[in-house]
Design a protein around this motif. Structure first.
Motif, PDB file in Angstrom:
ATOM      1  N   UNK A 107      62.553  90.015  17.572  1.00 25.65           N
ATOM      2  CA  UNK A 107      62.133  90.357  18.939  1.00 25.65           C
ATOM      3  C   UNK A 107      63.101  89.820  19.995  1.00 25.65           C
ATOM      4  N   UNK A 108      64.097  89.057  19.569  1.00 26.02           N
ATOM      5  CA  UNK A 108      65.107  88.553  20.507  1.00 26.02           C
ATOM      6  C   UNK A 108      66.047  89.691  20.898  1.00 26.02           C
ATOM      7  N   UNK A 109      66.944  89.417  21.827  1.00 27.63           N
ATOM      8  CA  UNK A 109      68.009  90.345  22.195  1.00 27.63           C
ATOM      9  C   UNK A 109      69.328  89.742  21.742  1.00 27.63           C
ATOM     10  N   UNK A 110      70.365  90.537  21.676  1.00 33.59           N
ATOM     11  CA  UNK A 110      71.668  90.093  21.179  1.00 33.59           C
ATOM     12  C   UNK A 110      72.231  88.931  22.006  1.00 33.59           C
ATOM     13  N   UNK A 111      71.844  88.800  23.262  1.00 32.37           N
ATOM     14  CA  UNK A 111      72.311  87.663  24.057  1.00 32.37           C
ATOM     15  C   UNK A 111      71.869  86.337  23.424  1.00 32.37           C
ATOM     16  N   UNK A 112      70.726  86.316  22.764  1.00 33.11           N
ATOM     17  CA  UNK A 112      70.220  85.065  22.187  1.00 33.11           C
ATOM     18  C   UNK A 112      71.088  84.541  21.043  1.00 33.11           C
ATOM     19  N   UNK A 113      71.443  85.344  20.039  1.00 33.30           N
ATOM     20  CA  UNK A 113      72.358  84.798  19.031  1.00 33.30           C
ATOM     21  C   UNK A 113      73.743  84.520  19.613  1.00 33.30           C
ATOM     22  N   UNK A 114      74.127  85.262  20.645  1.00 33.49           N
ATOM     23  CA  UNK A 114      75.424  85.017  21.272  1.00 33.49           C
ATOM     24  C   UNK A 114      75.447  83.627  21.901  1.00 33.49           C
ATOM     25  N   UNK A 115      74.387  83.279  22.625  1.00 31.57           N
ATOM     26  CA  UNK A 115      74.324  81.951  23.237  1.00 31.57           C
ATOM     27  C   UNK A 115      74.136  80.864  22.186  1.00 31.57           C
ATOM     28  N   UNK A 116      73.406  81.162  21.107  1.00 29.68           N
ATOM     29  CA  UNK A 116      73.264  80.191  20.021  1.00 29.68           C
ATOM     30  C   UNK A 116      74.621  79.939  19.360  1.00 29.68           C
ATOM     31  N   UNK A 117      75.405  80.986  19.166  1.00 26.98           N
ATOM     32  CA  UNK A 117      76.745  80.844  18.613  1.00 26.98           C
ATOM     33  C   UNK A 117      77.611  80.005  19.548  1.00 26.98           C
ATOM     34  N   UNK A 118      77.522  80.287  20.826  1.00 24.36           N
ATOM     35  CA  UNK A 118      78.280  79.527  21.818  1.00 24.36           C
ATOM     36  C   UNK A 118      77.923  78.039  21.743  1.00 24.36           C
ATOM     37  N   UNK A 119      76.648  77.735  21.609  1.00 18.58           N
ATOM     38  CA  UNK A 119      76.215  76.332  21.454  1.00 18.58           C
ATOM     39  C   UNK A 119      76.792  75.728  20.173  1.00 18.58           C
ATOM     40  N   UNK A 120      76.716  76.482  19.076  1.00 17.04           N
ATOM     41  CA  UNK A 120      77.231  75.982  17.795  1.00 17.04           C
ATOM     42  C   UNK A 120      78.732  75.725  17.841  1.00 17.04           C
ATOM     43  N   UNK A 124      78.810  74.642  26.361  1.00 14.98           N
ATOM     44  CA  UNK A 124      77.713  74.076  27.149  1.00 14.98           C
ATOM     45  C   UNK A 124      76.956  75.217  27.799  1.00 14.98           C
ATOM     46  N   UNK A 125      75.804  75.502  27.254  1.00 14.04           N
ATOM     47  CA  UNK A 125      74.955  76.575  27.753  1.00 14.04           C
ATOM     48  C   UNK A 125      73.749  75.919  28.401  1.00 14.04           C
ATOM     49  N   UNK A 126      73.544  76.200  29.668  1.00 10.38           N
ATOM     50  CA  UNK A 126      72.475  75.548  30.418  1.00 10.38           C
ATOM     51  C   UNK A 126      71.240  76.426  30.536  1.00 10.38           C
ATOM     52  N   UNK A 127      71.113  77.373  29.675  1.00 12.08           N
ATOM     53  CA  UNK A 127      69.990  78.285  29.683  1.00 12.08           C
ATOM     54  C   UNK A 127      69.076  77.881  28.533  1.00 12.08           C
ATOM     55  N   UNK A 128      67.782  77.731  28.782  1.00 14.16           N
ATOM     56  CA  UNK A 128      66.878  77.350  27.685  1.00 14.16           C
ATOM     57  C   UNK A 128      66.946  78.347  26.538  1.00 14.16           C
ATOM     58  N   UNK A 129      66.932  77.836  25.335  1.00 13.82           N
ATOM     59  CA  UNK A 129      66.985  78.697  24.159  1.00 13.82           C
ATOM     60  C   UNK A 129      65.571  79.077  23.760  1.00 13.82           C
ATOM     61  N   UNK A 130      65.237  80.375  23.867  1.00 14.37           N
ATOM     62  CA  UNK A 130      63.850  80.792  23.604  1.00 14.37           C
ATOM     63  C   UNK A 130      63.487  80.811  22.127  1.00 14.37           C
ATOM     64  N   UNK A 131      64.465  80.868  21.249  1.00 12.23           N
ATOM     65  CA  UNK A 131      64.199  80.946  19.809  1.00 12.23           C
ATOM     66  C   UNK A 131      64.894  79.787  19.123  1.00 12.23           C
ATOM     67  N   UNK A 132      64.197  79.115  18.259  1.00 11.14           N
ATOM     68  CA  UNK A 132      64.786  77.977  17.531  1.00 11.14           C
ATOM     69  C   UNK A 132      65.049  78.354  16.097  1.00 11.14           C
TER      70      UNK A 132
END
Length: 132
Positions: A107-120, A124-132
């Motif tokens: 149910x996530x959007x592609x921006x979510x794994x993109x930001x998770x990858x960026x964190x990994x 420094x991503x200052x946006x709350x991660x909605x999926x863990x």
């Protein structure tokens, strides 16, 4: 005394607003649902259009990472901030990361794994991660 209280409240409000993530709009492949991304990536060998669609999705992620790395160049030179950069992975790694993340969070959007990858990658991503 009243002026000092008002000033303190204004400063406190200004500080709170500065730490809140600012909303932003995501267009293109970043707004595609993860369930659609999984379908696109899993059928990429089916035909030419499927290959193009999967390639475009991966290129969108690469573009997002490139924009993250370039963002410091657009700042006012008098404004100093940490403009760290990340080493973008190859296309195969992006494919695997997005596909794995999206399988777990359809149910996530592609921006979510993109930001998770960026964190990994150490970004420094200052946006709350909605999926863990």
């Amino acid at each position: 005394m009243r002026a000092i209280t008002v000033l303190a409240l204004l400063l406190a409000c200004g500080t709170a607003q500065a730490t809140e993530p600012r909303p932003y709009r995501i267009d293109g492949a970043g707004s595609v649902s993860c369930s659609d991304a999984v379908h696109t990536l899993s059928t990429r060998e089916a035909n030419e259009q499927s290959r193009v669609n999967a390639w475009q999705l991966v290129q969108w992620v690469r573009g997002y990472l490139a924009a993250y790395n370039a963002r410091g160049a657009f700042d006012d030179p008098s404004h100093v901030r940490d403009a760290s950069s990340v080493e973008p992975p190859d296309e195969a790694t992006i494919y695997l990361f997005v596909n794995s993340y999206c399988h777990k969070h359809p149910t996530a959007s592609v921006i979510h794994p993109t930001e998770a990858l960026l964190r990994d990658l150490g970004g420094k991503v200052y946006i709350p991660q909605p999926y863990q």
